[in-house]
Design a protein around this motif. Structure first.
Motif, PDB file in Angstrom:
ATOM      1  N   PHE A 134       0.672  -1.460   0.049  1.00 36.05           N
ATOM      2  CA  PHE A 134       0.007  -0.032  -0.013  1.00 36.05           C
ATOM      3  C   PHE A 134       0.673   1.345  -0.357  1.00 36.05           C
ATOM      4  N   TYR A 135       1.890   1.132   1.064  1.00 36.60           N
ATOM      5  CA  TYR A 135       2.672   2.400   0.576  1.00 36.60           C
ATOM      6  C   TYR A 135       3.434   2.837  -0.745  1.00 36.60           C
ATOM      7  N   LYS A 136       3.817   1.939  -1.674  1.00 40.15           N
ATOM      8  CA  LYS A 136       3.741   2.096  -3.056  1.00 40.15           C
ATOM      9  C   LYS A 136       2.143   2.194  -4.082  1.00 40.15           C
ATOM     10  N   LYS A 154      -0.570  17.034  -0.009  1.00 35.21           N
ATOM     11  CA  LYS A 154      -1.833  15.653   0.135  1.00 35.21           C
ATOM     12  C   LYS A 154      -1.436  14.239  -0.914  1.00 35.21           C
ATOM     13  N   ALA A 155      -1.809  12.972  -0.216  1.00 39.74           N
ATOM     14  CA  ALA A 155      -2.152  12.183  -1.298  1.00 39.74           C
ATOM     15  C   ALA A 155      -3.599  11.832  -0.789  1.00 39.74           C
ATOM     16  N   MET A 156      -3.702  10.366  -1.043  1.00 36.34           N
ATOM     17  CA  MET A 156      -4.947   9.806  -1.607  1.00 36.34           C
ATOM     18  C   MET A 156      -4.300   8.158  -0.616  1.00 36.34           C
ATOM     19  N   ASN A 157      -5.241   7.870   0.682  1.00 38.40           N
ATOM     20  CA  ASN A 157      -4.810   6.795   0.589  1.00 38.40           C
ATOM     21  C   ASN A 157      -6.194   5.779   1.120  1.00 38.40           C
ATOM     22  N   ASP A 162      -2.135   2.129   7.830  1.00 36.01           N
ATOM     23  CA  ASP A 162      -1.341   3.490   8.814  1.00 36.01           C
ATOM     24  C   ASP A 162      -0.102   3.310   7.870  1.00 36.01           C
ATOM     25  N   ILE A 163       0.093   4.482   7.933  1.00 40.23           N
ATOM     26  CA  ILE A 163       1.580   5.011   7.233  1.00 40.23           C
ATOM     27  C   ILE A 163       1.654   6.035   7.312  1.00 40.23           C
ATOM     28  N   GLY A 164       3.240   6.781   7.184  1.00 33.11           N
ATOM     29  CA  GLY A 164       3.443   7.903   7.335  1.00 33.11           C
ATOM     30  C   GLY A 164       4.411   8.682   6.132  1.00 33.11           C
ATOM     31  N   VAL A 165       3.821  10.086   6.676  1.00 33.93           N
ATOM     32  CA  VAL A 165       4.923  11.036   4.739  1.00 33.93           C
ATOM     33  C   VAL A 165       5.459  12.071   5.940  1.00 33.93           C
ATOM     34  N   ILE A 166       6.622  11.489   5.118  1.00 33.39           N
ATOM     35  CA  ILE A 166       8.225  12.526   5.842  1.00 33.39           C
ATOM     36  C   ILE A 166       8.580  13.361   4.869  1.00 33.39           C
ATOM     37  N   THR A 209       6.535   6.284   4.314  1.00 35.99           N
ATOM     38  CA  THR A 209       6.746   5.006   4.389  1.00 35.99           C
ATOM     39  C   THR A 209       5.866   4.408   5.365  1.00 35.99           C
ATOM     40  N   ASP A 210       5.299   2.581   5.579  1.00 37.53           N
ATOM     41  CA  ASP A 210       4.537   2.149   6.256  1.00 37.53           C
ATOM     42  C   ASP A 210       5.362   1.519   8.024  1.00 37.53           C
ATOM     43  N   LYS A 211       3.824   0.553   8.558  1.00 41.35           N
ATOM     44  CA  LYS A 211       4.473   0.645   9.803  1.00 41.35           C
ATOM     45  C   LYS A 211       5.986  -0.584   9.880  1.00 41.35           C
ATOM     46  N   PHE A 212       6.235  -1.089   8.840  1.00 43.69           N
ATOM     47  CA  PHE A 212       6.977  -2.271   8.502  1.00 43.69           C
ATOM     48  C   PHE A 212       8.556  -0.808   8.710  1.00 43.69           C
ATOM     49  N   GLY A 213       8.417  -0.058   8.703  1.00 42.03           N
ATOM     50  CA  GLY A 213       9.750   0.537   7.824  1.00 42.03           C
ATOM     51  C   GLY A 213       9.909   0.476   6.337  1.00 42.03           C
TER      52      GLY A 213
END
Length: 412
Positions: A134-136, A154-157, A162-166, A209-213
């Motif tokens: 999903f992060y990709k 901005k981004a669509m999820n 659960d993601i992070g925008v850095i 990024t995602d919760k798995f790093g």
């Protein structure tokens, strides 16, 4: 003769049982945990393995070995170049889930049957090919553009993962892009701004990024933030219109810009029982493209209660002496009615604690007392007159109050 108390047989038996339980449970823990089984035989591996791939992972189903000593099935696998994961599934299930893979490609997963004595079976290697993580999928929707005092991201999820925008910004001391903000969320529509930068061109970068790093590639851009300043409150003035709410208790409109937010001074307060709408209008004293505003609601015992606004809209006009009109309770941003345009619809944030209004805690009260920032949608039209229209309060009453407004933007 001594008197003998009359205990029932049942009570004596219960007391003895409690005494023995205490002896067993109160022994000193020597740090050694005994195996749950003395059967050291190696369990058989699972059979009839099937794989069903999904985004970033796979479900692996199988037939369990016929063993009364089986405790769980364990999967070991690498999700990227750095991280090895291990997931387990009890003997009550015929499926183990493996996830967190960085790419949509073939990976090897090693399965073990594990006995109650912690004896592993021979390894069984299974190949999975996850769909795109999903992060990709989110990364191509990510945009970064100039905003007042900084950048807008901005981004669509749509799957609400659960993601992070850095966010990265160029650091003169290190001569490199450094992390300046980490925005973690699971909302479907991501839209926020990072401010505090001068209106000069500089380099920014952003990745997901995602919760798995796992991390995506980085978008690097040169952006010039739009100039932003706190509008001069000494230029504000009352612009009373027929549809504005009557005030009460000496809490008049000018108190909205006297820089007093403590809750013990006066603010703006409308009269109970007045007809709708609940609103106030005033002049900014200058035409400005607005970027944001900070609202201080009435704090202390009034936090998330009484007449504090819950849902509200901002309307504005850039016409000298705009004509009054009864505006609708709700309208899309950009709606023009007479001399007025809707420049934003807002919901005051729910208590950060997650508690129900009326049962909030001290942290929620501190959040209200600190003031809350609300962004004006980028590209809004400049305005000279500012109208604040309350749709609902936290008590659902027929009056409203607040302490202070600070308004930011670019004076024209």
């Amino acid at each position: 003769m001594k008197r003998i108390k009359n205990y029932s047989v049942t009570a004596l038996v219960l007391a003895a049982a409690l005494f023995m339980a205490c002896l067993n449970s109160c022994k000193k823990n020597d740090g050694y945990v005994k195996e749950v089984s003395t059967d050291m035989s190696k369990p058989a591996a699972v059979t009839n393995v099937k794989v069903k791939n999904f985004n970033g992972g796979a479900y692996i189903t199988y037939d369990l070995p016929n063993s009364d000593n089986l405790l769980y099935v364990q999967a070991e696998y690498r999700i990227n170049d750095k991280t090895t994961r291990q997931t387990k599934s009890s003997y009550y299930s015929d499926t183990v889930t493996v996830d967190g893979f960085a790419k949509s490609q073939e990976y090897e997963v090693t399965l073990y049957s594990v006995s109650r004595a912690n004896v592993k079976s021979d390894p069984l290697v299974v190949k999975v090919h996850p769909d795109t993580p999903f992060y990709k999928l989110i990364k191509p929707t990510l945009t970064i553009t100039s905003d007042f005092g900084g950048v807008n991201i901005k981004a669509m999820n749509p799957n609400q993962k659960d993601i992070g925008v850095i966010l990265l910004a160029f650091d003169k001391s290190t001569q490199a892009l450094e992390v300046v903000d980490q925005h973690y969320t699971k909302v479907d529509t991501i839209n926020y701004s990072i401010r505090g930068y001068p209106a000069v061109s500089q380099k920014f970068g952003v990745y997901v990024t995602d919760k798995f790093g796992n991390i995506s590639d980085t978008t690097v851009v040169n952006i010039t933030p739009i100039f932003e300043t706190l509008l001069d409150k000494s230029k504000f003035s009352v612009y009373k219109t027929p549809t504005d709410s009557p005030t009460a208790y000496g809490w008049e409109v000018p108190y909205l810009w006297d820089n007093k937010t403590d809750g013990y001074s006066n603010g703006w307060h409308t009269a109970p029982g007045a007809p709708a709408p609940i609103q106030v209008t005033f002049s900014l004293g200058v035409s400005a493209q607005l970027s944001r505003f900070v609202l201080w609601e009435r704090p202390n015992q009034y936090a998330y209660a009484h007449g504090n606004p819950k849902d509200f809209s901002i309307w504005g006009s850039n016409i000298n002496a705009p004509q009054d009109v009864r505006l609708p309770d709700y309208a899309p941003v950009g709606t023009v009615i007479g001399d007025w345009i809707n420049i934003g619809n807002y919901h005051y944030p729910n208590p950060p604690s997650g508690l129900t209004p009326g049962f909030t805690n001290a942290a929620d009260a501190d959040f209200v007392a600190a003031g809350v920032n609300f962004n004006i949608p980028p590209g809004s039209t400049p305005i000279k007159y500012f109208r604040f229209m309350v749709h609902d309060t936290w008590s659902n009453g027929d009056f409203a109050h607040m302490m202070e407004l600070s308004i930011y933007g670019n004076p024209q």
